[in-house]
Enzyme design. Structure first.
Site, PDB file in Angstrom:
ATOM      1  N   ASP A   1      -8.821 -16.412  10.471  1.00  0.00           N
ATOM      2  CA  ASP A   1     -10.051 -15.790  10.940  1.00  0.00           C
ATOM      3  C   ASP A   1     -11.266 -16.366  10.222  1.00  0.00           C
ATOM      4  OD1 ASP A   1     -11.878 -14.164  12.221  1.00  0.00           O
ATOM      5  OD2 ASP A   1     -11.562 -12.471  10.872  1.00  0.00           O
TER       6      ASP A   1
ATOM      7  N   ASN B   1     -13.527 -16.905  15.604  1.00  0.00           N
ATOM      8  CA  ASN B   1     -12.082 -17.096  15.512  1.00  0.00           C
ATOM      9  C   ASN B   1     -11.408 -16.990  16.886  1.00  0.00           C
ATOM     10  OD1 ASN B   1     -12.922 -14.184  15.152  1.00  0.00           O
ATOM     11  ND2 ASN B   1     -10.765 -13.935  15.641  1.00  0.00           N
TER      12      ASN B   1
ATOM     13  N   GLU C   1     -12.132  -9.748  17.510  1.00  0.00           N
ATOM     14  CA  GLU C   1     -10.922  -9.031  17.114  1.00  0.00           C
ATOM     15  C   GLU C   1     -10.370  -8.208  18.273  1.00  0.00           C
ATOM     16  OE1 GLU C   1     -13.636  -9.333  14.880  1.00  0.00           O
ATOM     17  OE2 GLU C   1     -12.338 -10.920  14.154  1.00  0.00           O
TER      18      GLU C   1
END
Lengths: 217, 664
Positions: free
Chosen positions: B381, B339, B255
């Site tokens: 994700d 991801n 992230e």
């Protein structure tokens, strides 16, 4: 300028190039209806104490650095846009109620909850992963972020600096009549009292407050 | 009210379809949580998604109240439901637990069989241990000889507990003192997924990107290797995996726009031997002439660079924060990648190889053998880091060496682990992002309306970012042929916000609200038949089921829930045999061991946190707090008799006031 800072600036420039509209809009904010106060210098804001003042003196510095954009709806909106664009929301949540980083909508502020303290936290960064946004963001933009946080209720209430430092606040589930009996009259404590000059502390400094040698942490 | 059980047997197709309609489920299992429908500040336009597909649900029989547990496990063991089996190398001593999955194949199966369906209801706490840290506890303790080893979330303390003495006192404890900066760079709580024992060392990762090894005899650090720069947003949370003289570690930060990798270090010295990235040129990714992906769309030069907009692969994530498996017969390691970054797909047109994928690599050289991308251009994700169980089974009449993987995208994949061919891909949790996986191409058939769009709120996308199942590892029992896993039943409302890359800050952009999927339950515990490609039975849970799973030779399976229930289940029938409420939610991994007294113990951490915090506003959600619980039949241990017992500790606990909310 360190290599890392340079990298950050480059990255920001690239980011802004990709998002011309938003970054351009957030610059300056000169079109704000109420003309902002003169820009407060970050160095002066550095005088705002982080903790309580030794000698049980009350600091008045906090009130000397009001947010020039407080209650300016356009600045609040620009602060909100910055909050998204500068990835603040990624850590603090799109509702600013916390995630990777702390909740910004309440009164719990490890590094101080008056607007100038919040400015400092953004400007300087904090040691648990909060990056310093100086020099990436100009002080005006940082104040707009603070204005946005204030608009969410995330700061000490105006005039309540000393009270909140001492934990004088009501719990969430306390009935109003009980709360009223617990708290000092809020109206009375709003502006700094005593009529005299703002820098006269109400409690005189004590002489014998120095910690005994060897007890320092 | 807390649990409802679906006991499921071999299905007639008709019944199967009827149970799919959900009528039975609703009757049996009262909806516990109302699925939240967002009313909104109406600014962004919305898109509504239609109903999705529930996984093929086996039909069910209603368990009689107070139904007796089948005693069959002890007297006349039933044959397994299929011929699935596993290689349990490195065949550690049966009473020990030296690595997070216990074996290379990632089965989390222990042959210990003292605790059975007949006596598991008598499990009681033998002793417990508070490690003084409040954040999410996702690791399994290790037991080697008469010592238990545990590592904590940040500040990543390590403890050695002496199992031969009353109350298991501290033999040594170690504070590696990672930088507090790491706290604010960890996306999803300051978790740690555990350690590995090898070569007389306890090896684990620090949140601030260092891998360390501690001498288990002395408790002193033997080596510390810097693997990355935490100020860029990179952290490390996965458990190292050791084969021979190599320890494999990977990074977290999907992230935060990190560049994902898996690296091999020398066990003796910590020296880095090679590092294989998840994006970039073939050289970066360690793809050479031997790389043979099964599907044509993954063949070509420098696809880790060419399937991205110019330069974006450098901040494209593909971090490696999950589990590694190893097949000794072919000297191959298997692991998944995270991801792509940013999480806003419109910013990165292309397949974004090799994110949300599984790699097979030569364990010695690190060179890739094949790869398969579960979710090309991953828009939700969904990641690809969940565990890969290495099983051998018969598929369509042919013996196959396979890898079983429950992806976050809610599909259970059975993949030929020698070629990368997807043999089957069936949904195991509620999903509406896909019409299924095309087995000819290996590509998912994406539902167009389920794709997030910039600045548009798309409601009811299932599963959400954390998937139909997250990192919490499953377990396999060779005695039943089933794989057991805690899974989710969750959806999200999602708004994408395009992002700028600013090092050290999230490169993310997903604004989400998660809520329960149809049925109202957030969690479920299932037994999956990897040969049939469907559930054998499942148990609905009101809360997320985000603990690891333990399968045992006593035909009892263990798991925990986010609201703090630790359960033992009959491995064949799915009947809940025992439940104990622990002090906090359970996202740790249960394990079992033989004590110095040759008694079987079961241990699990309680300590909610991590991704479970997405459900923190649900009524009944527990507070944090890391406590290890150790259970035995009747709570007995050699040192728990009546009388005045005392602690024979060697040292005091290390200072541990460095967690979040503690000393800044």
């Amino acid at each position: 300028m360190s290599a890392r800072q340079r990298r950050l600036l480059v990255a920001l420039t690239v980011g802004c190039a990709a998002l011309v509209a938003s970054c351009g809009k957030s610059d300056g904010g000169s079109s704000a209806g109420a003309a902002p106060q003169p820009e407060p210098g970050a160095t002066a804001v550095g005088d705002v104490p982080l903790g309580d003042v030794a000698g049980a003196a009350q600091s008045t510095l906090a009130t000397q650095f009001p947010n020039p954009y407080a209650n300016d709806p356009q600045a609040v909106q620009q602060g909100h846009d910055l909050f998204i664009k500068m990835n603040c929301a990624g850590c603090h949540g799109y509702d600013a109620k916390g995630g990777m980083g702390p909740n910004l909508t309440d009164g719990y502020w490890r590094y101080g909850g008056v607007p100038a303290s919040i400015f400092n936290s953004i400007y300087q960064g904090r040691p648990q992963g909060m990056p310093a946004w100086n020099p990436a963001l100009p002080p005006q933009d940082i104040w707009k972020l603070v204005a946005y946080i204030q608009s969410l209720g995330g700061s000490y209430p105006a005039g309540q600096y000393q009270a909140w430092l001492q934990g004088d606040k009501q719990g969430d589930n306390v009935p109003a009549e009980v709360a009223a009996s617990l708290l000092p009259d809020q109206a009375a404590s709003t502006p700094e009292p005593k009529g005299g000059t703002a820098n006269a502390p109400s409690v005189p400094p004590q002489a014998d407050i120095a910690p005994a040698p060897g007890t320092g942490k | 009210m807390d649990t409802c059980i679906k006991i499921i047997e071999r299905a007639s197709p008709l019944l199967l379809r009827r149970s799919l309609a959900g009528a039975f489920a609703l009757l049996l299992c009262q909806p516990m949580v109302a699925g939240a429908q967002l009313s909104g500040a109406s600014t962004p336009p919305r898109a509504e998604l239609g109903t999705g597909t529930a996984p093929p649900s086996p039909d069910m029989t209603i368990p009689e109240p107070g139904m007796k547990a089948p005693a069959a496990a002890i007297d006349s063991p039933e044959p397994p439901l299929n011929n699935a089996h596993a290689n349990f190398a490195p065949n550690d001593p049966p009473g020990e637990w030296r690595r997070q999955a216990r074996d290379y194949a990632n089965t989390r199966y222990s042959p210990l069989d003292q605790i059975t369906a007949a006596n598991v209801a008598k499990l009681r706490v033998a002793w417990s241990f508070s490690d003084g840290t409040p954040n999410g506890h996702e690791a399994a303790p290790l037991v080697v000889g008469d010592t238990m080893y545990i590592v904590t979330p940040f500040p990543n303390l390590a403890y050695a507990l002496d199992l031969s003495k009353a109350g298991a006192p501290i033999k040594w404890s170690y504070d590696p003192s990672p930088t507090p900066l790491a706290i604010g760079k960890a996306c999803c709580d300051t978790v740690n997924r555990g350690s590995v024992y090898a070569d007389g060392k306890l090896i684990y990762n620090l949140l601030d990107d260092h891998t360390i090894a501690i001498d288990v005899k002395t408790g002193k650090e033997v080596w510390r290797t810097k693997m990355g720069d935490v100020t860029t947003g990179m952290t490390m949370t996965m458990a190292p995996f050791v084969v021979g003289d190599k320890v494999y570690v990977g990074n977290s930060g999907g992230e935060l726009g990190v560049w994902g990798w898996l690296a091999a270090l020398d066990v003796k010295t910590g020296k880095e031997l090679w590092r294989a990235h998840s994006s970039g040129t073939d050289k970066d990714v360690m793809i050479g002439a031997d790389f043979k992906p099964f599907y044509s769309w993954m063949k070509g030069k420098d696809l880790g660079k060419m399937t991205w907009p110019a330069g974006m692969w450098k901040t494209g994530a593909g971090s490696v924060w999950g589990w590694v498996s190893f097949d000794p017969e072919t000297n191959t390691i298997y692991y998944g990648t995270s991801n792509p970054g940013p999480r806003v797909p419109s910013q990165r047109p292309g397949y974004n190889l090799w994110t949300s994928a599984v790699f097979a690599r030569d364990a010695t050289t690190g060179m890739a053998k094949w790869a398969y991308q579960f979710t090309p251009h991953d828009q939700w994700d969904y990641d690809g880091i969940n565990e890969d169980l290495l099983l051998d089974l018969t598929f369509d009449g042919k013996p196959r060496k396979v890898l079983v993987h429950f992806d976050r995208n809610a599909f259970a994949y059975t993949i030929d682990r020698t070629t990368g061919e997807v043999l089957s891909a069936e949904p195991f949790a509620y999903q509406n992002w896909s019409h299924g996986i095309d087995l000819k191409t290996g590509m998912p058939k994406v539902v167009a309306e389920a794709q997030p769009k910039p600045n548009v709120k798309v409601n009811n996308v299932c599963p959400p970012d954390i998937g139909g199942k997250d990192w919490q590892p499953s377990a396999f029992s060779p005695r039943t042929g089933l794989v057991y896993a805690g899974i989710f039943n969750i959806c999200m409302d999602v708004t994408d916000h395009p992002q700028s890359y600013i090092p050290g800050t999230p490169y993310d952009g997903m604004e989400m609200t998660r809520h329960a999927a149809p049925g109202g339950n957030w969690g479920e515990f299932m037994a999956w038949d990897p040969v049939a490609g469907k559930k054998a039975w499942s148990i609905k849970e009101q809360f997320m089921t985000m603990s690891g799973t333990l399968a045992t030779g006593g035909d009892v399976v263990f798991y925990g829930t986010v609201d703090g229930w630790f359960r033992a289940v009959d491995a064949r029938s799915g009947k809940v045999l025992w439940s104990q409420k622990l002090s906090s939610g359970i996202i740790g991994q249960p394990m079992t061991y033989l004590g110095p007294d040759k008694r079987q113990y079961v241990a699990v951490y309680s300590g909610v946190g991590g991704a479970a915090m997405v459900s923190a506003s649900e009524p009944g959600f527990p507070p944090r707090g890391g406590v290890l619980y150790v259970f035995s039949i009747d709570g007995e241990s050699p040192h728990s008799a009546a009388g005045m017992l005392t602690t024979e500790g060697a040292v005091p606990a290390v200072r541990s006031e460095r967690g979040m909310g503690g000393k800044p």
